[in-house]
Design a protein around this motif. Structure first.
Motif, PDB file in Angstrom:
ATOM      1  N   GLY A   1      44.483  58.208  41.001  1.00  0.00           N
ATOM      2  CA  GLY A   1      44.276  57.597  39.649  1.00  0.00           C
ATOM      3  C   GLY A   1      43.428  56.181  39.874  1.00  0.00           C
ATOM      4  N   PHE A   2      43.343  55.234  39.017  1.00  0.00           N
ATOM      5  CA  PHE A   2      42.704  54.325  39.175  1.00  0.00           C
ATOM      6  C   PHE A   2      43.933  52.971  39.373  1.00  0.00           C
ATOM      7  CE2 PHE A   2      40.052  56.276  36.011  1.00  0.00           C
ATOM      8  CZ  PHE A   2      38.700  56.316  36.767  1.00  0.00           C
ATOM      9  N   HIS A   3      43.675  52.182  40.242  1.00  0.00           N
ATOM     10  CA  HIS A   3      44.674  51.212  40.460  1.00  0.00           C
ATOM     11  C   HIS A   3      43.896  49.668  40.169  1.00  0.00           C
ATOM     12  CE1 HIS A   3      47.206  53.840  42.748  1.00  0.00           C
ATOM     13  NE2 HIS A   3      46.006  54.454  42.961  1.00  0.00           N
TER      14      HIS A   3
ATOM     15  N   MET B   1      50.352  34.930  41.233  1.00  0.00           N
ATOM     16  CA  MET B   1      50.905  36.291  40.751  1.00  0.00           C
ATOM     17  C   MET B   1      49.396  37.138  40.332  1.00  0.00           C
ATOM     18  SD  MET B   1      54.317  35.271  38.608  1.00  0.00           S
ATOM     19  CE  MET B   1      53.721  33.994  37.965  1.00  0.00           C
ATOM     20  N   MET B   2      49.962  38.426  40.308  1.00  0.00           N
ATOM     21  CA  MET B   2      48.999  39.418  39.801  1.00  0.00           C
ATOM     22  C   MET B   2      49.506  40.548  39.139  1.00  0.00           C
ATOM     23  SD  MET B   2      47.560  41.562  43.070  1.00  0.00           S
ATOM     24  CE  MET B   2      48.880  41.629  44.432  1.00  0.00           C
ATOM     25  N   LEU B   3      48.801  41.165  38.103  1.00  0.00           N
ATOM     26  CA  LEU B   3      49.291  42.398  37.637  1.00  0.00           C
ATOM     27  C   LEU B   3      48.753  43.429  38.167  1.00  0.00           C
ATOM     28  CD1 LEU B   3      48.931  41.480  33.651  1.00  0.00           C
ATOM     29  CD2 LEU B   3      50.796  41.086  34.981  1.00  0.00           C
ATOM     30  N   TYR B   4      49.583  44.520  38.496  1.00  0.00           N
ATOM     31  CA  TYR B   4      49.211  45.785  39.034  1.00  0.00           C
ATOM     32  C   TYR B   4      49.393  46.861  38.165  1.00  0.00           C
ATOM     33  CZ  TYR B   4      49.173  49.905  41.749  1.00  0.00           C
ATOM     34  OH  TYR B   4      49.033  51.430  41.943  1.00  0.00           O
ATOM     35  N   VAL B   5      48.119  47.465  37.808  1.00  0.00           N
ATOM     36  CA  VAL B   5      48.589  48.863  36.770  1.00  0.00           C
ATOM     37  C   VAL B   5      47.835  50.082  37.649  1.00  0.00           C
ATOM     38  CG1 VAL B   5      47.735  49.834  34.787  1.00  0.00           C
ATOM     39  CG2 VAL B   5      48.226  47.263  34.882  1.00  0.00           C
ATOM     40  N   TRP B   6      48.781  51.234  37.590  1.00  0.00           N
ATOM     41  CA  TRP B   6      48.457  52.532  38.126  1.00  0.00           C
ATOM     42  C   TRP B   6      48.139  53.430  37.110  1.00  0.00           C
ATOM     43  CZ3 TRP B   6      52.272  56.306  40.546  1.00  0.00           C
ATOM     44  CH2 TRP B   6      51.525  57.371  40.914  1.00  0.00           C
ATOM     45  N   LEU B   7      46.787  53.816  36.679  1.00  0.00           N
ATOM     46  CA  LEU B   7      46.338  54.508  35.648  1.00  0.00           C
ATOM     47  C   LEU B   7      46.106  55.887  36.026  1.00  0.00           C
ATOM     48  CD1 LEU B   7      45.460  54.453  32.558  1.00  0.00           C
ATOM     49  CD2 LEU B   7      43.298  53.527  33.403  1.00  0.00           C
ATOM     50  N   ASP B   8      46.338  56.745  35.187  1.00  0.00           N
ATOM     51  CA  ASP B   8      46.015  58.436  35.208  1.00  0.00           C
ATOM     52  C   ASP B   8      44.700  58.326  35.105  1.00  0.00           C
ATOM     53  OD1 ASP B   8      45.508  61.302  34.448  1.00  0.00           O
ATOM     54  OD2 ASP B   8      47.880  61.314  34.955  1.00  0.00           O
ATOM     55  N   ARG B   9      43.886  59.020  35.869  1.00  0.00           N
ATOM     56  CA  ARG B   9      42.607  59.311  35.858  1.00  0.00           C
ATOM     57  C   ARG B   9      42.097  60.311  35.211  1.00  0.00           C
ATOM     58  NH1 ARG B   9      39.220  59.459  41.426  1.00  0.00           N
ATOM     59  NH2 ARG B   9      37.680  59.985  39.953  1.00  0.00           N
TER      60      ARG B   9
END
Length: 127
Positions: A82-84, A97-105
């Motif tokens: 996926g995309f990170h 701080m940071m936001l981290y998102v794991w997205l299904d490609r």
């Protein structure tokens, strides 16, 4: 309306194709909140890896000679799973701080997700 950690994670998880999301203190490598899929059994090593990526990118940006190198808006990693997206937060106590998102490609839309993450980040507050 300002979003706290729980509501921020809820909004991130509501985006089409998002598999998992976290809020990470990249100064310490600690996870402040997480939702969705992810390496729950290895949360600390996972956060440390994301933190290392952020530090490395920030150092590389500081050495850049073109444009405004001190400002990194997002880091996108394209991987087989996926995309990170790593999105550092700006302002006050949130600069660590940071936001981290794991997205299904296969089902997610990277461009739409990036715009929505920007919007959600602008509403986030730890206060």
């Amino acid at each position: 309306m300002m979003l706290g950690i729980g509501k921020c994670l809820d909004h991130l998880m509501a985006l089409h194709g998002v598999l998992g999301a976290s809020i990470i203190d990249y100064a310490s490598g600690s996870t402040l909140g997480a939702a969705g899929r992810g390496p729950a059994s290895h949360q600390e090593s996972y956060s440390a890896g994301v933190t290392t990526m952020m530090h490395t990118t920030m150092k590389a940006a500081a050495l850049a000679t073109v444009g405004n190198p001190a400002h990194v808006e997002q880091i996108v990693i394209t991987a087989g799973n996926g995309f990170h997206l790593l999105h550092p937060l700006a302002g006050g106590t949130q600069t660590r701080m940071m936001l981290y998102v794991w997205l299904d490609r296969g089902i997610g839309n990277l461009a739409v997700t990036q715009r929505r993450v920007n919007s959600i980040a602008a509403q986030f507050s730890v206060n």
